[in-house]
Write a protein that holds these residues in place. Structure first.
Motif, PDB file in Angstrom:
ATOM      1  N   GLY A  44       1.991  -5.564  -8.711  1.00 37.53           N
ATOM      2  CA  GLY A  44       2.675  -4.357  -8.241  1.00 37.53           C
ATOM      3  C   GLY A  44       1.893  -3.107  -8.577  1.00 37.53           C
ATOM      4  O   GLY A  44       1.105  -3.082  -9.518  1.00 37.53           O
ATOM      5  N   ASN A  45       2.090  -2.079  -7.779  1.00 41.98           N
ATOM      6  CA  ASN A  45       1.408  -0.806  -7.970  1.00 41.98           C
ATOM      7  C   ASN A  45       2.433   0.291  -7.711  1.00 41.98           C
ATOM      8  O   ASN A  45       2.839   0.497  -6.568  1.00 41.98           O
ATOM      9  N   PRO A  46       2.882   0.985  -8.752  1.00 48.18           N
ATOM     10  CA  PRO A  46       3.929   1.996  -8.578  1.00 48.18           C
ATOM     11  C   PRO A  46       3.490   3.230  -7.790  1.00 48.18           C
ATOM     12  O   PRO A  46       4.321   4.054  -7.415  1.00 48.18           O
ATOM     13  N   ASN A  47       2.206   3.347  -7.506  1.00 48.79           N
ATOM     14  CA  ASN A  47       1.686   4.519  -6.808  1.00 48.79           C
ATOM     15  C   ASN A  47       1.463   4.301  -5.323  1.00 48.79           C
ATOM     16  O   ASN A  47       0.796   5.098  -4.677  1.00 48.79           O
ATOM     17  N   ALA A  48       2.012   3.194  -4.791  1.00 51.35           N
ATOM     18  CA  ALA A  48       1.808   2.898  -3.375  1.00 51.35           C
ATOM     19  C   ALA A  48       2.979   2.073  -2.849  1.00 51.35           C
ATOM     20  O   ALA A  48       3.700   1.444  -3.616  1.00 51.35           O
ATOM     21  N   PHE A  49       3.148   2.085  -1.530  1.00 52.22           N
ATOM     22  CA  PHE A  49       4.170   1.268  -0.883  1.00 52.22           C
ATOM     23  C   PHE A  49       3.669  -0.170  -0.797  1.00 52.22           C
ATOM     24  O   PHE A  49       2.540  -0.403  -0.354  1.00 52.22           O
ATOM     25  N   ASN A  50       4.520  -1.139  -1.185  1.00 50.65           N
ATOM     26  CA  ASN A  50       4.150  -2.532  -0.945  1.00 50.65           C
ATOM     27  C   ASN A  50       4.515  -2.865   0.504  1.00 50.65           C
ATOM     28  O   ASN A  50       5.155  -2.053   1.183  1.00 50.65           O
ATOM     29  N   PRO A  51       4.100  -4.020   1.017  1.00 49.09           N
ATOM     30  CA  PRO A  51       4.366  -4.315   2.429  1.00 49.09           C
ATOM     31  C   PRO A  51       5.846  -4.258   2.820  1.00 49.09           C
ATOM     32  O   PRO A  51       6.185  -3.743   3.894  1.00 49.09           O
ATOM     33  N   ALA A  52       6.741  -4.749   1.969  1.00 48.36           N
ATOM     34  CA  ALA A  52       8.175  -4.709   2.291  1.00 48.36           C
ATOM     35  C   ALA A  52       8.684  -3.274   2.338  1.00 48.36           C
ATOM     36  O   ALA A  52       9.451  -2.900   3.235  1.00 48.36           O
ATOM     37  N   GLU A  53       8.253  -2.449   1.388  1.00 54.96           N
ATOM     38  CA  GLU A  53       8.652  -1.042   1.380  1.00 54.96           C
ATOM     39  C   GLU A  53       8.087  -0.307   2.584  1.00 54.96           C
ATOM     40  O   GLU A  53       8.740   0.569   3.154  1.00 54.96           O
ATOM     41  N   LEU A  54       6.882  -0.676   2.980  1.00 60.06           N
ATOM     42  CA  LEU A  54       6.269  -0.074   4.159  1.00 60.06           C
ATOM     43  C   LEU A  54       7.065  -0.414   5.414  1.00 60.06           C
ATOM     44  O   LEU A  54       7.258   0.438   6.289  1.00 60.06           O
ATOM     45  N   LEU A  55       7.563  -1.645   5.503  1.00 58.10           N
ATOM     46  CA  LEU A  55       8.421  -2.040   6.621  1.00 58.10           C
ATOM     47  C   LEU A  55       9.696  -1.197   6.650  1.00 58.10           C
ATOM     48  O   LEU A  55      10.101  -0.700   7.707  1.00 58.10           O
ATOM     49  N   LEU A  56      10.313  -1.000   5.490  1.00 56.02           N
ATOM     50  CA  LEU A  56      11.526  -0.182   5.426  1.00 56.02           C
ATOM     51  C   LEU A  56      11.225   1.275   5.765  1.00 56.02           C
ATOM     52  O   LEU A  56      12.018   1.940   6.446  1.00 56.02           O
ATOM     53  N   ALA A  57      10.076   1.771   5.328  1.00 63.29           N
ATOM     54  CA  ALA A  57       9.670   3.137   5.674  1.00 63.29           C
ATOM     55  C   ALA A  57       9.418   3.255   7.171  1.00 63.29           C
ATOM     56  O   ALA A  57       9.778   4.271   7.791  1.00 63.29           O
ATOM     57  N   ALA A  58       8.822   2.222   7.776  1.00 59.66           N
ATOM     58  CA  ALA A  58       8.584   2.237   9.226  1.00 59.66           C
ATOM     59  C   ALA A  58       9.915   2.273   9.973  1.00 59.66           C
ATOM     60  O   ALA A  58      10.058   2.990  10.968  1.00 59.66           O
ATOM     61  N   LEU A  59      10.901   1.527   9.500  1.00 53.95           N
ATOM     62  CA  LEU A  59      12.222   1.545  10.126  1.00 53.95           C
ATOM     63  C   LEU A  59      12.852   2.932  10.010  1.00 53.95           C
ATOM     64  O   LEU A  59      13.373   3.463  10.992  1.00 53.95           O
ATOM     65  N   SER A  60      12.790   3.536   8.830  1.00 55.50           N
ATOM     66  CA  SER A  60      13.386   4.864   8.669  1.00 55.50           C
ATOM     67  C   SER A  60      12.658   5.910   9.512  1.00 55.50           C
ATOM     68  O   SER A  60      13.292   6.783  10.104  1.00 55.50           O
ATOM     69  N   ALA A  61      11.336   5.803   9.612  1.00 50.81           N
ATOM     70  CA  ALA A  61      10.581   6.727  10.469  1.00 50.81           C
ATOM     71  C   ALA A  61      10.953   6.521  11.934  1.00 50.81           C
ATOM     72  O   ALA A  61      11.078   7.488  12.698  1.00 50.81           O
ATOM     73  N   CYS A  62      11.151   5.270  12.338  1.00 52.89           N
ATOM     74  CA  CYS A  62      11.560   4.955  13.708  1.00 52.89           C
ATOM     75  C   CYS A  62      12.910   5.592  14.018  1.00 52.89           C
ATOM     76  O   CYS A  62      13.112   6.146  15.101  1.00 52.89           O
ATOM     77  N   ILE A  63      13.831   5.499  13.069  1.00 54.27           N
ATOM     78  CA  ILE A  63      15.163   6.082  13.261  1.00 54.27           C
ATOM     79  C   ILE A  63      15.057   7.594  13.438  1.00 54.27           C
ATOM     80  O   ILE A  63      15.636   8.173  14.362  1.00 54.27           O
TER      81      ILE A  63
END
Length: 144
Positions: A44-63
């Motif tokens: 884990g790296n607390p200074n970056a989005f992991n792939p699952a978090e990136l997917l959730l961020a992509a969904l929120s950006a899409c919304i």
């Protein structure tokens, strides 16, 4: 993720992202003139989005992009918007089992108009419609 028109695909958009491993802790994805650091560290790296978090961020950006797309068409007035997304990952097979979202809109519009906005977000969101068929995707829209 540069959107380009290909004459052979007429109205289809294409996207291009390049990702490079920086070290055992992080990678970087580049598109257009933007770069995002990714957590690709097994610990884990607390200074970056992991792939699952990136997917959730992509969904929120899409919304939010969906809101930007339909508010002028619907003449929907808002002062602000926040999207909160939570995902649950299952281990076998590894996948996002469920995603819950809240769309919080600062608006004076009626409840019927809020529902209309939500229906348009669900109907026209590229990432939303990519995730929905394979995931238990449920959310709500509400007033701030």
């Amino acid at each position: 993720m540069m959107a380009t028109q290909n004459p052979e695909t007429k109205s289809k958009m294409s996207f291009h992202v390049e990702t490079t491993r920086l070290d055992s802790h992080a990678s970087a994805s580049v598109c257009k003139s933007a770069e995002i650091r990714l957590d690709t560290d097994m610990a884990g790296n607390p200074n970056a989005f992991n792939p699952a978090e990136l997917l959730l961020a992509a969904l929120s950006a899409c919304i939010i992009k969906g809101v930007e797309r339909v508010t002028p068409i619907l003449h929907f007035q808002l002062k602000g918007i926040q999207v909160i997304v939570d995902g649950i990952r299952q281990d076998v097979p590894p996948k996002m089992e469920s995603i819950r979202y809240q769309i919080i809109v600062d608006t004076e519009e009626t409840d019927d108009r809020l529902r209309l906005l939500h229906e348009n977000i669900k109907k026209y969101g590229t990432v939303f419609n990519t995730i929905a068929p394979g995931t238990d995707l449920v959310g709500e829209i509400r007033r701030k």
